[in-house]
Write a protein that holds these residues in place. Structure first.
Motif, mmCIF file in Angstrom:
data_model
loop_
_atom_site.group_PDB
_atom_site.id
_atom_site.type_symbol
_atom_site.label_atom_id
_atom_site.label_comp_id
_atom_site.label_asym_id
_atom_site.label_seq_id
_atom_site.Cartn_x
_atom_site.Cartn_y
_atom_site.Cartn_z
ATOM 1 N N UNK A 37 0.841 -1.193 0.000
ATOM 2 C CA UNK A 37 0.000 0.000 0.000
ATOM 3 C C UNK A 37 0.879 1.247 0.000
ATOM 4 N N UNK A 38 0.301 2.358 -0.414
ATOM 5 C CA UNK A 38 1.034 3.629 -0.384
ATOM 6 C C UNK A 38 1.451 3.950 1.047
ATOM 7 N N UNK A 39 0.555 3.676 2.000
ATOM 8 C CA UNK A 39 0.843 3.970 3.405
ATOM 9 C C UNK A 39 2.057 3.184 3.891
ATOM 10 N N UNK A 40 2.107 1.902 3.556
ATOM 11 C CA UNK A 40 3.247 1.072 3.948
ATOM 12 C C UNK A 40 4.529 1.590 3.318
ATOM 13 N N UNK A 41 4.470 1.897 2.033
ATOM 14 C CA UNK A 41 5.664 2.381 1.325
ATOM 15 C C UNK A 41 6.178 3.671 1.938
ATOM 16 N N UNK A 42 5.277 4.627 2.168
ATOM 17 C CA UNK A 42 5.703 5.917 2.710
ATOM 18 C C UNK A 42 6.248 5.767 4.124
ATOM 19 N N UNK A 43 5.658 4.868 4.904
ATOM 20 C CA UNK A 43 6.163 4.631 6.264
ATOM 21 C C UNK A 43 7.576 4.054 6.207
ATOM 22 N N UNK A 44 7.799 3.120 5.289
ATOM 23 C CA UNK A 44 9.113 2.471 5.202
ATOM 24 C C UNK A 44 10.203 3.427 4.738
#
Length: 195
Positions: A130-137
């Motif tokens: 997800x975009x959220x996972x990517x941005x968090x990482x």
């Protein structure tokens, strides 16, 4: 036993780590394997990095620079290793140009046509997060390409990657799961093309 294997995904999907671990796995099993990536370290990319913040960004220029880099990368790195019997694992390939410059507004079919002259990978995997996972990482890390890491932009990138999956260009692997599960799925897909 030469092969070209491509690992795709948005930044933060884990593609670099997975690609390197895949090469380790192949080497441990006696294969000749080589890790590489795009954009590469070609003179074209080095020059583009120097000027990209002082010129008006344009999807056509970006696509042409990335494709010129790919031409250099394929001729001077990928093909020489393939011709010597290596399994080449590339962290990004032409699918990235299709997705990212397509998301900038360039015609996707035009980009696909521009890149049709390059070797097709024997296997191309898309690590889906997800975009959220990517941005968090990726939060807090220094990026060479921060303009490609904005939420709205990445949503458009993911939509194009989804089209490539539907067209059979990429095989989707759910990369929201544990690293071990993702790596195992990738290894299983690779083993199918090696047997």
């Amino acid at each position: 036993m030469s092969r070209l294997i491509v690992i795709e995904g948005i930044d933060g999907s884990g593609k670099t780590t997975i690609a390197k671990k895949l090469v380790d796995y192949l080497l441990e099993r006696g294969y000749k394997a080589y890790y590489t990536y795009e954009p590469s370290d070609s003179p074209f990319i080095e020059f583009f990095k120097k000027i990209k913040d002082v010129i008006e960004r344009d999807p056509l220029i970006d696509a042409l620079v990335m494709t010129l880099d790919r031409a250099y990368h394929v001729k001077y790195e990928i093909e020489p290793y393939i011709s010597r019997g290596y399994i080449v694992v590339s962290d990004r390939y032409y699918h990235s140009t299709v997705a990212y410059q397509g998301a900038m507004g360039l015609d996707v079919n035009w980009i696909i046509n521009l890149n049709k002259y390059f070797r097709k990978p024997d296997l191309a995997i898309y690590l889906d997060v997800s975009i959220e996972t990517a941005l968090r990482r990726i939060s807090g890390r220094r990026s060479v390409w921060p303009e490609y890491e904005q939420r709205d932009f990445l949503l458009r990138v993911k939509e194009i990657y989804q089209r490539l999956i539907e067209d059979g260009e990429l095989i989707r692997v759910d990369a929201e799961r544990s690293f071990e599960n993702v790596l195992n799925d990738v290894i299983n897909l690779v083993n199918k093309i090696l047997t």
